[in-house]
Motif scaffolding. Structure first.
Motif, PDB file in Angstrom:
ATOM      1  N   ASP A 138       0.832  -1.214   0.000  1.00 24.25           N
ATOM      2  CA  ASP A 138       0.000   0.000   0.000  1.00 24.25           C
ATOM      3  C   ASP A 138       0.864   1.260   0.000  1.00 24.25           C
ATOM      4  OD1 ASP A 138      -2.276  -1.531   0.015  1.00 24.25           O
ATOM      5  OD2 ASP A 138      -2.676  -1.289   2.164  1.00 24.25           O
ATOM      6  N   VAL A 139       1.904   1.273   0.850  1.00 20.95           N
ATOM      7  CA  VAL A 139       2.781   2.445   0.934  1.00 20.95           C
ATOM      8  C   VAL A 139       3.530   2.640  -0.381  1.00 20.95           C
ATOM      9  CG1 VAL A 139       4.777   3.455   2.116  1.00 20.95           C
ATOM     10  CG2 VAL A 139       3.004   2.278   3.438  1.00 20.95           C
ATOM     11  N   THR A 140       3.972   1.530  -0.974  1.00 23.09           N
ATOM     12  CA  THR A 140       4.651   1.602  -2.273  1.00 23.09           C
ATOM     13  C   THR A 140       3.738   2.201  -3.336  1.00 23.09           C
ATOM     14  OG1 THR A 140       6.005  -0.331  -1.733  1.00 23.09           O
ATOM     15  CG2 THR A 140       5.817   0.236  -4.056  1.00 23.09           C
ATOM     16  N   SER A 141       2.441   1.917  -3.209  1.00 20.29           N
ATOM     17  CA  SER A 141       1.462   2.425  -4.179  1.00 20.29           C
ATOM     18  C   SER A 141       1.034   3.860  -3.902  1.00 20.29           C
ATOM     19  CB  SER A 141       0.218   1.526  -4.179  1.00 20.29           C
ATOM     20  OG  SER A 141       0.563   0.204  -4.504  1.00 20.29           O
ATOM     21  N   GLY A 142       1.549   4.423  -2.803  1.00 23.04           N
ATOM     22  CA  GLY A 142       1.241   5.813  -2.497  1.00 23.04           C
ATOM     23  C   GLY A 142       0.177   6.013  -1.445  1.00 23.04           C
ATOM     24  N   LEU A 143      -0.331   4.905  -0.869  1.00 24.15           N
ATOM     25  CA  LEU A 143      -1.347   5.029   0.171  1.00 24.15           C
ATOM     26  C   LEU A 143      -0.706   5.370   1.510  1.00 24.15           C
ATOM     27  CD1 LEU A 143      -3.604   1.954  -0.701  1.00 24.15           C
ATOM     28  CD2 LEU A 143      -3.928   4.354  -1.361  1.00 24.15           C
ATOM     29  N   LYS A 144      -1.522   5.846   2.454  1.00 27.26           N
ATOM     30  CA  LYS A 144      -1.023   6.251   3.765  1.00 27.26           C
ATOM     31  C   LYS A 144      -0.673   5.019   4.607  1.00 27.26           C
ATOM     32  CE  LYS A 144      -2.116   9.513   7.502  1.00 27.26           C
ATOM     33  NZ  LYS A 144      -1.643   8.702   8.605  1.00 27.26           N
ATOM     34  N   MET A 145       0.360   5.145   5.386  1.00 28.71           N
ATOM     35  CA  MET A 145       0.775   4.064   6.277  1.00 28.71           C
ATOM     36  C   MET A 145      -0.260   3.855   7.375  1.00 28.71           C
ATOM     37  SD  MET A 145       4.371   3.809   8.359  1.00 28.71           S
ATOM     38  CE  MET A 145       4.082   5.346   9.260  1.00 28.71           C
ATOM     39  N   ASP A 146      -0.615   2.600   7.641  1.00 33.26           N
ATOM     40  CA  ASP A 146      -1.603   2.254   8.658  1.00 33.26           C
ATOM     41  C   ASP A 146      -0.881   2.046   9.996  1.00 33.26           C
ATOM     42  OD1 ASP A 146      -3.565   1.225  10.282  1.00 33.26           O
ATOM     43  OD2 ASP A 146      -4.317  -0.230   8.821  1.00 33.26           O
ATOM     44  N   LEU A 211       8.136  -0.944  18.203  1.00 33.39           N
ATOM     45  CA  LEU A 211       7.488  -0.160  17.153  1.00 33.39           C
ATOM     46  C   LEU A 211       8.517   0.657  16.373  1.00 33.39           C
ATOM     47  CD1 LEU A 211       4.939   0.648  15.691  1.00 33.39           C
ATOM     48  CD2 LEU A 211       4.487   2.354  17.469  1.00 33.39           C
ATOM     49  N   GLY A 212       9.527   1.184  17.065  1.00 32.11           N
ATOM     50  CA  GLY A 212      10.596   1.900  16.371  1.00 32.11           C
ATOM     51  C   GLY A 212      11.298   1.014  15.360  1.00 32.11           C
ATOM     52  N   ALA A 213      11.515  -0.248  15.726  1.00 31.29           N
ATOM     53  CA  ALA A 213      12.148  -1.195  14.811  1.00 31.29           C
ATOM     54  C   ALA A 213      11.249  -1.512  13.622  1.00 31.29           C
ATOM     55  CB  ALA A 213      12.516  -2.480  15.554  1.00 31.29           C
ATOM     56  N   MET A 214       9.941  -1.591  13.856  1.00 31.38           N
ATOM     57  CA  MET A 214       9.005  -1.823  12.751  1.00 31.38           C
ATOM     58  C   MET A 214       9.069  -0.692  11.730  1.00 31.38           C
ATOM     59  SD  MET A 214       7.215  -4.689  13.119  1.00 31.38           S
ATOM     60  CE  MET A 214       5.999  -4.316  11.896  1.00 31.38           C
ATOM     61  N   LEU A 215       9.336   0.519  12.216  1.00 29.69           N
ATOM     62  CA  LEU A 215       9.292   1.706  11.359  1.00 29.69           C
ATOM     63  C   LEU A 215      10.636   2.105  10.755  1.00 29.69           C
ATOM     64  CD1 LEU A 215       7.035   3.858  13.712  1.00 29.69           C
ATOM     65  CD2 LEU A 215       6.397   3.137  11.398  1.00 29.69           C
ATOM     66  N   HIS A 216      11.733   1.522  11.244  1.00 29.54           N
ATOM     67  CA  HIS A 216      13.047   2.089  10.924  1.00 29.54           C
ATOM     68  C   HIS A 216      13.367   2.075   9.426  1.00 29.54           C
ATOM     69  CE1 HIS A 216      14.569  -2.037  10.506  1.00 29.54           C
ATOM     70  NE2 HIS A 216      15.718  -1.542  10.100  1.00 29.54           N
ATOM     71  N   GLN A 248      12.792   9.415   4.445  1.00 25.94           N
ATOM     72  CA  GLN A 248      11.428   8.972   4.120  1.00 25.94           C
ATOM     73  C   GLN A 248      10.769   8.324   5.334  1.00 25.94           C
ATOM     74  OE1 GLN A 248       9.712   9.582   1.500  1.00 25.94           O
ATOM     75  NE2 GLN A 248      10.995   9.729  -0.322  1.00 25.94           N
ATOM     76  N   SER A 249      11.507   7.454   6.009  1.00 23.52           N
ATOM     77  CA  SER A 249      10.967   6.785   7.202  1.00 23.52           C
ATOM     78  C   SER A 249      10.617   7.802   8.277  1.00 23.52           C
ATOM     79  CB  SER A 249      11.989   5.781   7.758  1.00 23.52           C
ATOM     80  OG  SER A 249      12.285   4.766   6.829  1.00 23.52           O
ATOM     81  N   LEU A 250      11.501   8.774   8.468  1.00 27.60           N
ATOM     82  CA  LEU A 250      11.268   9.803   9.483  1.00 27.60           C
ATOM     83  C   LEU A 250      10.054  10.641   9.131  1.00 27.60           C
ATOM     84  CD1 LEU A 250      12.482  11.077  12.074  1.00 27.60           C
ATOM     85  CD2 LEU A 250      13.669  12.694  10.586  1.00 27.60           C
ATOM     86  N   GLY A 251       9.948  11.036   7.871  1.00 27.63           N
ATOM     87  CA  GLY A 251       8.814  11.866   7.452  1.00 27.63           C
ATOM     88  C   GLY A 251       7.487  11.154   7.580  1.00 27.63           C
ATOM     89  N   MET A 252       7.461   9.856   7.318  1.00 23.86           N
ATOM     90  CA  MET A 252       6.221   9.091   7.415  1.00 23.86           C
ATOM     91  C   MET A 252       5.795   8.859   8.866  1.00 23.86           C
ATOM     92  SD  MET A 252       7.155   6.299   4.504  1.00 23.86           S
ATOM     93  CE  MET A 252       5.768   5.214   4.837  1.00 23.86           C
ATOM     94  N   SER A 253       6.767   8.827   9.770  1.00 24.73           N
ATOM     95  CA  SER A 253       6.478   8.487  11.168  1.00 24.73           C
ATOM     96  C   SER A 253       6.214   9.710  12.042  1.00 24.73           C
ATOM     97  CB  SER A 253       7.655   7.692  11.762  1.00 24.73           C
ATOM     98  OG  SER A 253       7.945   6.554  10.985  1.00 24.73           O
ATOM     99  N   GLY A 258       1.097   8.287  18.840  1.00 25.83           N
ATOM    100  CA  GLY A 258       1.852   7.274  19.562  1.00 25.83           C
ATOM    101  C   GLY A 258       3.339   7.255  19.277  1.00 25.83           C
ATOM    102  N   ILE A 259       3.802   8.067  18.336  1.00 32.44           N
ATOM    103  CA  ILE A 259       5.233   8.101  18.032  1.00 32.44           C
ATOM    104  C   ILE A 259       5.962   8.910  19.103  1.00 32.44           C
ATOM    105  CG2 ILE A 259       6.985   8.853  16.387  1.00 32.44           C
ATOM    106  CD1 ILE A 259       5.413   6.448  15.463  1.00 32.44           C
ATOM    107  N   THR A 260       7.023   8.341  19.648  1.00 35.49           N
ATOM    108  CA  THR A 260       7.774   8.993  20.726  1.00 35.49           C
ATOM    109  C   THR A 260       9.152   9.427  20.234  1.00 35.49           C
ATOM    110  OG1 THR A 260       8.809   6.945  21.500  1.00 35.49           O
ATOM    111  CG2 THR A 260       6.624   7.480  22.402  1.00 35.49           C
ATOM    112  N   PRO A 261       9.817  10.313  20.974  1.00 34.90           N
ATOM    113  CA  PRO A 261      11.189  10.713  20.610  1.00 34.90           C
ATOM    114  C   PRO A 261      12.138   9.517  20.511  1.00 34.90           C
ATOM    115  CG  PRO A 261      10.303  12.228  22.236  1.00 34.90           C
ATOM    116  CD  PRO A 261       9.299  11.110  22.111  1.00 34.90           C
ATOM    117  N   LEU A 262      11.929   8.506  21.357  1.00 34.59           N
ATOM    118  CA  LEU A 262      12.780   7.319  21.307  1.00 34.59           C
ATOM    119  C   LEU A 262      12.676   6.616  19.956  1.00 34.59           C
ATOM    120  CD1 LEU A 262      14.579   5.178  22.615  1.00 34.59           C
ATOM    121  CD2 LEU A 262      12.534   4.155  23.619  1.00 34.59           C
ATOM    122  N   MET A 263      11.462   6.487  19.439  1.00 32.21           N
ATOM    123  CA  MET A 263      11.255   5.842  18.137  1.00 32.21           C
ATOM    124  C   MET A 263      11.900   6.651  17.019  1.00 32.21           C
ATOM    125  SD  MET A 263       7.245   4.822  18.509  1.00 32.21           S
ATOM    126  CE  MET A 263       6.601   4.184  20.062  1.00 32.21           C
TER     127      MET A 263
END
Length: 423
Positions: A138-146, A211-216, A248-253, A258-263
């Motif tokens: 979905d993200v590759t296709s341009g949709l928003k991250m769930d 969660l930070g690892a899922m998003l990195h 890109q990862s930072l901008g999406m997150s 629920g996103i914290t400074p640690l993530m």
């Protein structure tokens, strides 16, 4: 999230993990963890002298009571920014951890055996990998991250690892180069959770790190997939393009609920190195937090031990040798802790033994790292399966000769794990 709850506050729909406190001499033992379905169960626990219980709200059908929820949120908000840092010259990692947290009593316990947990872990792992694959597409296709999906997957991982560290860790050994992009997200979340638990970090930090690892590396989905999956080495121009996945990862997150400074720290700094040779900002030394250093180790370890389009998986022991040899880039204290956590032969590894048998590593031996507990299942001389038998190599004259690839003996690791570990 697990919380110690007085028996007076227990309600139907809550998932009991274990008895935390009981009247002296009552001797209550909950043989099977599970859901409280009605008030009769609560009354029986009261009669038997139970005073406090560990409640696992990740598996409960009711929400966390308001007063505990507020306390957890306050802890997360106040402490995430102060997550400890280590310096290159630290004598021990423990010096970097707050003393109140090092001595803090845990609110979870590892009760499930490997086989008890493996069945649930396998189902969860396969289901969540399908969900992450769909999200990645979905993200590759341009949709928003769930974000709700990623939260759910990371919570599942933490819950399983807290019940038994080995079940999910074994599943990271299953390789699939066509699924690397999204499996890497899941594998890193599992490995960072196992690592953080081993270090004794509090649960609210472990949940954030998962969660930070899922998003990195989610930013990879925003790059041309032909580039990401290119066989062979990148050109200098291509490598510069790939590096943009961090931004890109930072901008999406950033800014998501629920996103914290640690993530965010883990996302932006997982490619930085202690000697300043990393990217994107070339920061080094004390500027790198413990979380960023841990993420760097886990990220590289999984990348080395995974099948990718441009390379075959290497064995864990070689990944560990690489990390040990790169003292200027990776925190040497944390690398040592990671190796102790994973074991010289990590769970799920197939090893060849001196008695001409193959063994599946089930558990490490803390006091004998080169002598794990294995399940012997195959005769290498006559090339056939044998009746499975568990063997603690620390109590045996039999030793590990080497780790082997499943395909060396025409073994399907996924099928082998199901045959050997599903109850």
């Amino acid at each position: 999230m697990q919380i110690v709850l007085p028996i007076e506050e227990l309600q139907p729909g809550m998932f009991v993990d274990s008895v935390h406190k009981q009247k002296s001499g009552s001797g209550v033992k909950i043989k099977s963890r599970g859901m409280v379905r009605d008030k009769r169960i609560i009354d029986k626990l009261v009669e038997k002298g139970v005073l406090e219980l560990n409640i696992d709200f990740t598996q409960s059908e009711v929400g966390v009571p308001e007063k505990y929820q507020a306390e957890q949120q306050a802890n997360g908000a106040n402490k995430a920014d102060k997550y400890p840092q280590t310096s290159e010259n630290d004598g021990a990692l423990s010096k970097s951890l707050p003393k109140t947290k090092r001595t803090q009593k845990r609110t979870f316990s590892e009760e499930n055996t490997l086989q008890q947990e493996f069945s649930a872990a396998m189902q969860t792992f396969e289901k969540n990998n399908r969900l992450i694959q769909s999200l990645y597409g979905d993200v590759t296709s341009g949709l928003k991250m769930d974000m709700s999906l990623l939260n759910e997957v990371s919570r599942d991982i933490v819950a399983s690892v807290l019940r038994n560290s080995n079940a999910m860790a074994i599943l990271t050994r299953i390789k699939d180069k066509d699924a690397y992009n999204w499996r890497h997200m899941t594998n890193c979340a599992i490995l960072i959770t196992v690592f953080a638990k081993h270090l004794g970090l509090p649960q609210y930090i472990i949940e954030q790190m998962a969660l930070g690892a899922m998003l990195h590396d989610i930013g990879h989905a925003k790059l041309p997939q032909g580039l990401i999956n290119k066989p062979g080495k990148f050109t200098e121009l291509e490598y510069r393009a790939v590096k943009k996945h961090v931004a890109q990862s930072l901008g999406m997150s950033k800014g998501e609920d629920g996103i914290t400074p640690l993530m965010l720290d883990m996302i932006i700094n997982h490619h930085e190195r202690l000697d300043g040779t990393g990217y994107p900002r070339r920061i080094k030394g004390d500027a790198l937090s413990t979380a960023a250093r841990m993420m760097a180790i886990v990220d590289v370890y999984d990348a080395i031990t995974a099948d990718q389009h441009h390379k075959e998986a290497d064995e864990p022991i070689n990944a560990m040798r690489f990390l040990l040899a790169s003292k200027k880039q990776f925190d040497p204290i944390l690398v040592q802790r990671f190796i102790k956590c994973m074991g010289v032969h990590p769970v799920g590894t197939i090893v060849k033994l001196t008695n001409e048998r193959l063994g599946l590593v089930l558990e490490g031996n803390k006091h004998a790292p080169t002598s794990p507990i294995v399940r012997v299942f195959y005769n290498t001389k006559h090339l056939h399966h044998v009746t499975a038998k568990d063997l603690d190599l620390s109590d045996s004259d039999i030793k590990v000769v080497a780790s082997v690839r499943p395909l060396d003996y025409q073994l399907n690791l996924s099928r082998l794990l199901k045959d050997q570990l599903l109850i």
